[in-house]
Scaffold this motif. Structure first.
Motif, PDB file in Angstrom:
ATOM      1  N   GLU A 408       0.840  -1.188   0.000  1.00  0.00           N
ATOM      2  CA  GLU A 408       0.000   0.000   0.000  1.00  0.00           C
ATOM      3  C   GLU A 408       0.884   1.250   0.000  1.00  0.00           C
ATOM      4  OE1 GLU A 408      -3.338   1.903  -0.603  1.00  0.00           O
ATOM      5  OE2 GLU A 408      -3.231  -0.272  -0.366  1.00  0.00           O
ATOM      6  N   GLY A 409       0.685   2.114  -0.995  1.00  0.00           N
ATOM      7  CA  GLY A 409       1.527   3.307  -1.119  1.00  0.00           C
ATOM      8  C   GLY A 409       2.824   3.055  -1.848  1.00  0.00           C
ATOM      9  N   GLY A 410       3.060   1.808  -2.302  1.00  0.00           N
ATOM     10  CA  GLY A 410       4.285   1.492  -3.035  1.00  0.00           C
ATOM     11  C   GLY A 410       4.252   2.048  -4.451  1.00  0.00           C
ATOM     12  N   PRO A 411       5.402   2.079  -5.131  1.00  0.00           N
ATOM     13  CA  PRO A 411       5.477   2.687  -6.472  1.00  0.00           C
ATOM     14  C   PRO A 411       4.513   2.090  -7.494  1.00  0.00           C
ATOM     15  CG  PRO A 411       7.680   2.314  -5.593  1.00  0.00           C
ATOM     16  CD  PRO A 411       6.731   1.662  -4.641  1.00  0.00           C
ATOM     17  N   LEU A 412       4.334   0.761  -7.488  1.00  0.00           N
ATOM     18  CA  LEU A 412       3.408   0.155  -8.441  1.00  0.00           C
ATOM     19  C   LEU A 412       1.971   0.597  -8.168  1.00  0.00           C
ATOM     20  CD1 LEU A 412       4.307  -3.587  -9.208  1.00  0.00           C
ATOM     21  CD2 LEU A 412       4.020  -1.693 -10.795  1.00  0.00           C
ATOM     22  N   VAL A 413       1.616   0.685  -6.909  1.00  0.00           N
ATOM     23  CA  VAL A 413       0.264   1.111  -6.537  1.00  0.00           C
ATOM     24  C   VAL A 413       0.051   2.569  -6.918  1.00  0.00           C
ATOM     25  CG1 VAL A 413      -1.326   1.438  -4.617  1.00  0.00           C
ATOM     26  CG2 VAL A 413       0.130  -0.596  -4.690  1.00  0.00           C
ATOM     27  N   LYS A 414       1.076   3.406  -6.675  1.00  0.00           N
ATOM     28  CA  LYS A 414       0.982   4.824  -7.047  1.00  0.00           C
ATOM     29  C   LYS A 414       0.823   4.973  -8.559  1.00  0.00           C
ATOM     30  CE  LYS A 414       1.853   7.026  -3.037  1.00  0.00           C
ATOM     31  NZ  LYS A 414       0.978   8.064  -2.462  1.00  0.00           N
ATOM     32  N   ALA A 415       1.606   4.189  -9.309  1.00  0.00           N
ATOM     33  CA  ALA A 415       1.511   4.252 -10.769  1.00  0.00           C
ATOM     34  C   ALA A 415       0.126   3.816 -11.229  1.00  0.00           C
ATOM     35  CB  ALA A 415       2.590   3.373 -11.398  1.00  0.00           C
ATOM     36  N   ARG A 416      -0.389   2.739 -10.635  1.00  0.00           N
ATOM     37  CA  ARG A 416      -1.731   2.263 -10.982  1.00  0.00           C
ATOM     38  C   ARG A 416      -2.774   3.338 -10.737  1.00  0.00           C
ATOM     39  NH1 ARG A 416      -4.368  -1.395  -6.601  1.00  0.00           N
ATOM     40  NH2 ARG A 416      -4.385   0.702  -5.684  1.00  0.00           N
ATOM     41  N   ASP A 417      -2.714   3.956  -9.563  1.00  0.00           N
ATOM     42  CA  ASP A 417      -3.718   4.955  -9.194  1.00  0.00           C
ATOM     43  C   ASP A 417      -3.652   6.181 -10.098  1.00  0.00           C
ATOM     44  OD1 ASP A 417      -4.435   3.215  -7.205  1.00  0.00           O
ATOM     45  OD2 ASP A 417      -3.429   4.314  -5.589  1.00  0.00           O
ATOM     46  N   ALA A 418      -2.425   6.595 -10.481  1.00  0.00           N
ATOM     47  CA  ALA A 418      -2.277   7.759 -11.355  1.00  0.00           C
ATOM     48  C   ALA A 418      -2.867   7.477 -12.729  1.00  0.00           C
ATOM     49  CB  ALA A 418      -0.799   8.134 -11.481  1.00  0.00           C
ATOM     50  N   ILE A 419      -2.654   6.262 -13.230  1.00  0.00           N
ATOM     51  CA  ILE A 419      -3.217   5.885 -14.528  1.00  0.00           C
ATOM     52  C   ILE A 419      -4.745   5.899 -14.452  1.00  0.00           C
ATOM     53  CG2 ILE A 419      -3.517   3.966 -16.144  1.00  0.00           C
ATOM     54  CD1 ILE A 419      -0.826   5.103 -16.515  1.00  0.00           C
ATOM     55  N   ALA A 420      -5.286   5.278 -13.423  1.00  0.00           N
ATOM     56  CA  ALA A 420      -6.744   5.176 -13.293  1.00  0.00           C
ATOM     57  C   ALA A 420      -7.375   6.562 -13.148  1.00  0.00           C
ATOM     58  CB  ALA A 420      -7.096   4.300 -12.095  1.00  0.00           C
ATOM     59  N   THR A 421      -6.738   7.444 -12.382  1.00  0.00           N
ATOM     60  CA  THR A 421      -7.280   8.784 -12.160  1.00  0.00           C
ATOM     61  C   THR A 421      -7.172   9.641 -13.414  1.00  0.00           C
ATOM     62  OG1 THR A 421      -6.668   8.686  -9.815  1.00  0.00           O
ATOM     63  CG2 THR A 421      -7.083  10.870 -10.759  1.00  0.00           C
ATOM     64  N   GLY A 422      -6.016   9.553 -14.067  1.00  0.00           N
ATOM     65  CA  GLY A 422      -5.766  10.437 -15.210  1.00  0.00           C
ATOM     66  C   GLY A 422      -6.472  10.046 -16.481  1.00  0.00           C
ATOM     67  N   THR A 423      -6.718   8.748 -16.677  1.00  0.00           N
ATOM     68  CA  THR A 423      -7.294   8.292 -17.946  1.00  0.00           C
ATOM     69  C   THR A 423      -8.708   7.770 -17.826  1.00  0.00           C
ATOM     70  OG1 THR A 423      -6.493   6.017 -17.708  1.00  0.00           O
ATOM     71  CG2 THR A 423      -4.972   7.612 -18.691  1.00  0.00           C
ATOM     72  N   GLY A 424      -9.126   7.455 -16.607  1.00  0.00           N
ATOM     73  CA  GLY A 424     -10.450   6.866 -16.435  1.00  0.00           C
ATOM     74  C   GLY A 424     -10.499   5.392 -16.745  1.00  0.00           C
ATOM     75  N   ASP A 425      -9.328   4.800 -17.049  1.00  0.00           N
ATOM     76  CA  ASP A 425      -9.285   3.361 -17.320  1.00  0.00           C
ATOM     77  C   ASP A 425      -9.392   2.578 -16.019  1.00  0.00           C
ATOM     78  OD1 ASP A 425      -8.835   3.212 -20.196  1.00  0.00           O
ATOM     79  OD2 ASP A 425      -6.959   4.263 -19.749  1.00  0.00           O
ATOM     80  N   ALA A 426      -9.734   1.313 -16.151  1.00  0.00           N
ATOM     81  CA  ALA A 426      -9.773   0.440 -14.981  1.00  0.00           C
ATOM     82  C   ALA A 426      -8.378   0.336 -14.382  1.00  0.00           C
ATOM     83  CB  ALA A 426     -10.290  -0.938 -15.382  1.00  0.00           C
ATOM     84  N   ALA A 427      -8.309   0.191 -13.071  1.00  0.00           N
ATOM     85  CA  ALA A 427      -7.010   0.097 -12.409  1.00  0.00           C
ATOM     86  C   ALA A 427      -6.309  -1.196 -12.801  1.00  0.00           C
ATOM     87  CB  ALA A 427      -7.196   0.141 -10.888  1.00  0.00           C
ATOM     88  N   ALA A 428      -5.000  -1.092 -12.978  1.00  0.00           N
ATOM     89  CA  ALA A 428      -4.210  -2.268 -13.309  1.00  0.00           C
ATOM     90  C   ALA A 428      -4.235  -3.258 -12.154  1.00  0.00           C
ATOM     91  CB  ALA A 428      -2.766  -1.856 -13.614  1.00  0.00           C
ATOM     92  N   ASP A 429      -4.183  -4.539 -12.469  1.00  0.00           N
ATOM     93  CA  ASP A 429      -4.119  -5.596 -11.459  1.00  0.00           C
ATOM     94  C   ASP A 429      -2.675  -5.674 -10.966  1.00  0.00           C
ATOM     95  OD1 ASP A 429      -3.947  -7.951 -10.020  1.00  0.00           O
ATOM     96  OD2 ASP A 429      -5.312  -9.042 -11.328  1.00  0.00           O
ATOM     97  N   VAL A 430      -2.413  -5.086  -9.806  1.00  0.00           N
ATOM     98  CA  VAL A 430      -1.048  -4.990  -9.292  1.00  0.00           C
ATOM     99  C   VAL A 430      -0.471  -6.372  -9.001  1.00  0.00           C
ATOM    100  CG1 VAL A 430       0.356  -4.198  -7.350  1.00  0.00           C
ATOM    101  CG2 VAL A 430      -1.295  -2.654  -8.408  1.00  0.00           C
TER     102      VAL A 430
END
Length: 604
Positions: A408-430
């Motif tokens: 939680e709060g790790g780089p992969l999770v941060k990257a996932r959340d930024a993608i989901a917020t910025g593009t509206g795409d479904a969150a990546a399966d970390v």
């Protein structure tokens, strides 16, 4: 048909007899089929024939040499061209034809006719002559094995010539000169070792001339001047913009450049990378402000005129422009090196700011394409995600970074959340993406001699998103399993685990606590209790310090007492209390060993 005895019983066999054929006839048949079906990337037709070939075919030399040295022409004809025993030498220096009697004769006569048959020999001649010529002038040839192989394939009779680069171009970055000359002219760059500048070039002619190549060289210098004038124009235009508006201004057009239709523009991607680099920076020892600044300009050179002309210079030109703009050197360095590493053997960035930007770049790529379900499949990987994953692995391992990527709060999770917020795409399966990283890690470590099952045994442990920690555990386990104690301990563990698993299945209970030395009946039993107490404390302390080598050694030390226990003790004793106690003792073996690595995943 005939019947034969086999280990599987009587089997019917078909006997097929084919009469022998002359070798020349077989060769002719195979060659015609090969020539007509050869898969050239690009081919052409000419005249009225049906044959497609890379270039018009004028003659075919095809002979078979007998043991007595006599040559027989293979009876082969393709589109009206009959095979023979004749060939020709250099088109200008020795155009007359001649007959040959075998391969050695063919090679020897070609050389007399100014054709060097072997590409390796041509490359060696080019390199030796070029380096000697440069050395005589106090210079050195910039090594480029790919260009050497290409030029060796373009000439039959290599003649090396060295020319000068006009003074007006000497202040261009050496990489610009080298790239322009290589891409457009197939020239080798010649460097002045005292100044580091590219000051001359080597070209390879395909013939000797009466003026020793002077006319050829003059023509090449004229063409090169025109090419380098273009490069100088691009360089000066880019610098003019940097000095007038700042390097950051180059990034503005990237708002209109699509990175991927589901992942937004290059500018949007850069904004995500900049924020992620800022988050990663404290974990890699970088200044957060500098990391964000570096990520913001790292790809600005993509809109420069120089990179538009020479895409292979991206990153490098970013460094030059950042330096020209007066930005901090760590920021400029990040522009050049954040793409690295690009493969399994190139250098890994070591500057903290560059590490932060490089990780952010690659993690954003992975999380983005995972979010839109564009994962690699089989041999297809159009977005180079395997390379990005390997880059993450090598950055982490090469710099011994302690990063919990998927927590939680790790780089992969941060990257996932930024993608989901910025593009509206479904969150990546970390979890799935972490599994992909683990798969690439297995490939990477396999090349270093660490077995996949050893890595699996460590992936099964907590904290497996910390790749550096995971690899330390795997290396330690691999080393221990390579010893007699480690291998025998593994067998002892598996024996204990099998007995325990069977007993738990048969009894319908779990034997996981309550082993008491007061119920031990034999010395070997008591010795194992003592050894387990000692190992448990040592392993816990070692794991607390992340000293996996010490933990593995403490575990391996159990080999002797476990062996002695199984030699002297019958686990399934008639006395139910004793049996239960011994099964609980085996449970301690399992628990302690599984606390170091999941040995159930080890093969053998």
């Amino acid at each position: 048909m005939e019947e034969r005895d086999t280990p599987k019983g009587r089997v019917l066999y078909a006997r097929i007899e084919r009469p022998g054929r002359p070798a020349a006839e077989i060769v002719a048949e195979v060659l015609e089929r090969t020539i007509r079906n050869f898969p050239w990337p690009k081919s052409m037709r000419w005249g009225s024939g049906s044959l497609r070939w890379v270039r018009p075919l004028h003659s075919i030399l095809c002979i078979i040499t007998a043991e007595d040295g006599t040559a027989e022409i293979v009876p082969l004809e393709i589109d009206g061209i009959a095979a023979g025993d004749r060939t020709a030498g250099h088109r200008f220096m020795a155009p007359d034809g001649f007959a040959v009697t075998g391969f050695e004769d063919y090679e020897r006569r070609l050389k007399r006719a100014h054709v060097v048959l072997s590409a390796e020999d041509r490359a060696e001649t080019i390199w030796n002559d070029a380096t000697n010529m440069a050395f005589a002038s106090g210079m050195e040839v910039v090594e480029d094995r790919g260009l050497l192989a290409e030029v060796a394939g373009l000439v039959e009779w290599p003649v090396v010539l060295m020319g000068r680069i006009g003074d007006a171009f000497l202040d261009l970055p050496p990489e610009v000169l080298q790239t322009s000359m290589k891409e457009h002219q197939k020239f080798f760059s010649v460097r002045n070792p005292k100044t580091g500048r590219i000051e001359r070039f080597v070209t390879v002619a395909n013939r000797e001339t009466a003026d020793d190549g002077a006319t050829i060289l003059a023509g090449n210098e004229k063409v090169l001047s025109a090419r380098l004038s273009d490069a100088k124009f691009f360089w000066e235009n880019d610098l003019r913009q940097v000095h007038a508006e700042g390097f950051e201004s180059m990034a503005a057009p990237l708002a209109d450049v699509t990175f991927h239709n589901k992942l937004g523009s290059q500018a949007e991607r850069i904004a995500r990378i900049a924020m992620l680099a800022r988050e990663i920076a404290p974990q890699v020892g970088a200044d957060a402000e500098r990391a964000q600044q570096a990520a913001g300009i790292a790809k600005a050179d993509l809109s420069s005129e120089m990179v538009y002309e020479f895409p292979e210079l991206q990153g490098l030109m970013g460094r030059y422009y950042a330096e020209a703009a007066g930005l901090p050197q760590v920021v400029a360095n990040a522009a050049q090196y954040h793409y690295a590493p690009l493969g399994p053997s190139d250098d890994v960035p070591a500057e903290p700011v560059t590490i932060a930007v490089a990780l952010a770049d690659k993690l954003d790529t992975l999380a983005g394409f995972w979010a839109i379900d564009e994962k690699p499949t089989g041999s297809k990987d159009p977005f180079a995600l395997r390379r990005a994953a390997l880059g993450v692995i090598r950055l982490v391992l090469g710099n011994d970074l302690k990063l919990a990527l998927a927590s939680e709060g790790g780089p992969l999770v941060k990257a996932r959340d930024a993608i989901a917020t910025g593009t509206g795409d479904a969150a990546a399966d970390v979890a799935d993406l972490l599994g992909f990283l683990h798969d690439r890690l297995k490939v990477y470590l396999r090349d270093q001699g660490i077995r996949h099952d050893v890595i699996d045994a460590c992936i099964a442990m907590p904290g497996n998103d910390d790749l550096a920690l995971l690899v330390k555990r795997a290396r330690a386990l691999s080393e221990v399993l390579g010893t007699d104690d480690g291998e025998n301990l593994l067998q002892g563990f598996k024996r204990a685990n099998n007995i325990l698993t069977q007993a738990e299945s048969a009894d319908g209970v779990e034997y996981s606590f309550g082993a008491d030395p007061k119920f031990a009946e034999k010395d070997e039993e008591r010795a194992l209790f003592s050894a387990l107490d000692t190992a448990e404390g040592q392993i816990a302390a070692a794991l607390e310090q992340e000293d996996f080598a010490a933990a593995m050694q403490a575990m391996a030390a159990l080999r002797a007492p476990i062996d002695a226990f199984f030699e002297a003790v019958q686990v399934n004793a008639d006395n139910a209390t004793v049996r239960r106690n011994r099964l609980n003792l085996l449970s301690r073996i399992r628990t302690i060993c599984l606390g170091v690595a999941d040995l159930t995943r080890i093969e053998g």
